[in-house]
Design a protein around this motif. Sequence first.
Motif, PDB file in Angstrom:
ATOM      1  N   GLY A 117       0.800  -1.237   0.149  1.00  0.00           N
ATOM      2  CA  GLY A 117      -0.130  -0.107  -0.036  1.00  0.00           C
ATOM      3  C   GLY A 117       0.699   1.481  -0.004  1.00  0.00           C
ATOM      4  N   ALA A 118       2.114   1.173   0.073  1.00  0.00           N
ATOM      5  CA  ALA A 118       3.209   2.460  -0.025  1.00  0.00           C
ATOM      6  C   ALA A 118       3.198   2.749  -1.375  1.00  0.00           C
ATOM      7  CB  ALA A 118       4.608   1.851   0.533  1.00  0.00           C
ATOM      8  N   GLU A 119       3.772   3.974  -1.607  1.00  0.00           N
ATOM      9  CA  GLU A 119       4.039   4.564  -3.000  1.00  0.00           C
ATOM     10  C   GLU A 119       5.307   3.985  -3.290  1.00  0.00           C
ATOM     11  OE1 GLU A 119       2.328   6.590  -4.763  1.00  0.00           O
ATOM     12  OE2 GLU A 119       0.829   6.338  -3.342  1.00  0.00           O
ATOM     13  N   LEU A 120       5.583   4.061  -4.422  1.00  0.00           N
ATOM     14  CA  LEU A 120       7.036   3.263  -5.222  1.00  0.00           C
ATOM     15  C   LEU A 120       8.022   3.747  -4.371  1.00  0.00           C
ATOM     16  CD1 LEU A 120       8.396   1.480  -6.790  1.00  0.00           C
ATOM     17  CD2 LEU A 120       8.060   3.076  -8.759  1.00  0.00           C
ATOM     18  N   GLU A 121       8.014   5.427  -4.507  1.00  0.00           N
ATOM     19  CA  GLU A 121       9.328   5.912  -3.874  1.00  0.00           C
ATOM     20  C   GLU A 121       9.650   5.849  -2.676  1.00  0.00           C
ATOM     21  OE1 GLU A 121       6.616   7.739  -5.481  1.00  0.00           O
ATOM     22  OE2 GLU A 121       7.505   7.718  -7.442  1.00  0.00           O
ATOM     23  N   ASP A 122       8.431   5.568  -1.536  1.00  0.00           N
ATOM     24  CA  ASP A 122       8.774   5.217  -0.227  1.00  0.00           C
ATOM     25  C   ASP A 122       9.297   3.856  -0.091  1.00  0.00           C
ATOM     26  OD1 ASP A 122       7.619   7.517   0.398  1.00  0.00           O
ATOM     27  OD2 ASP A 122       5.381   6.725   0.844  1.00  0.00           O
ATOM     28  N   GLY A 123       8.969   2.954  -0.989  1.00  0.00           N
ATOM     29  CA  GLY A 123       9.257   1.541  -0.876  1.00  0.00           C
ATOM     30  C   GLY A 123      10.854   1.267  -1.508  1.00  0.00           C
ATOM     31  N   LEU A 124      11.273   2.296  -2.647  1.00  0.00           N
ATOM     32  CA  LEU A 124      12.380   2.150  -2.959  1.00  0.00           C
ATOM     33  C   LEU A 124      13.543   2.969  -1.810  1.00  0.00           C
ATOM     34  CD1 LEU A 124      11.919   3.249  -6.560  1.00  0.00           C
ATOM     35  CD2 LEU A 124      12.369   0.985  -5.707  1.00  0.00           C
ATOM     36  N   ALA A 125      12.761   3.830  -1.312  1.00  0.00           N
ATOM     37  CA  ALA A 125      13.537   4.661  -0.107  1.00  0.00           C
ATOM     38  C   ALA A 125      13.981   3.631   1.119  1.00  0.00           C
ATOM     39  CB  ALA A 125      12.871   5.771   0.470  1.00  0.00           C
ATOM     40  N   ARG A 126      12.846   2.552   1.487  1.00  0.00           N
ATOM     41  CA  ARG A 126      13.300   1.645   2.419  1.00  0.00           C
ATOM     42  C   ARG A 126      14.255   0.769   1.961  1.00  0.00           C
ATOM     43  NH1 ARG A 126       7.031  -0.340   3.591  1.00  0.00           N
ATOM     44  NH2 ARG A 126       6.221   1.628   4.146  1.00  0.00           N
ATOM     45  N   LEU A 127      13.903   0.326   0.556  1.00  0.00           N
ATOM     46  CA  LEU A 127      15.304  -0.617   0.232  1.00  0.00           C
ATOM     47  C   LEU A 127      16.550   0.167   0.185  1.00  0.00           C
ATOM     48  CD1 LEU A 127      13.372  -2.100  -2.633  1.00  0.00           C
ATOM     49  CD2 LEU A 127      14.153  -3.279  -0.827  1.00  0.00           C
TER      50      LEU A 127
END
Length: 161
Positions: A117-127
């Motif tokens: 449910g996260a935005e792509l940018e947020d997920g990439l930032a987590r990674l």
Amino acid sequence: MANLRSWATPITIGAFGLSAVTGVLMFFHLDTGLNKVAHEWLSWALVGGVALHVIANSRAFLGYLKRSRAVAVIGAFAVVLGLSFLPLAGEAGGSPVAAVMQGLAKAPVERVIALTGAELEDGLARLKAAGFEAEAGQSIGALSGGDRGQQAQILTAIFAE
């Protein structure tokens, strides 16, 4: 040999008792606490004890291999072991967890991030915070280089809150 036998037999008996009791409890879904962990890890003591027991009693063990009935019984168990690796009839190829993990490994990173449910940018930032430089279109498997441990770390990073 007598000194080896003095260790091998008690280890085999004790480890068999532990493995048998925890295995029966697990079979009837009565295991609690550390029963499953003890069964899985301490069964290595049974393997070691049996190996020591075979070494200590090698002459008698080799004698069994000259008896057709003993060879037939050992062979039957070997066949059952081989058959145990086959999937059950109607089973779609094994563990559903393994199938999910394989599917996630093949999926593009943006699809897996979308599951959270996260935005792509947020997920990439987590990674990135976890040490993985990912980009859209890249699969989890490619990102991890096929390493299952790294795949688990990547998925943990993606699904972290």
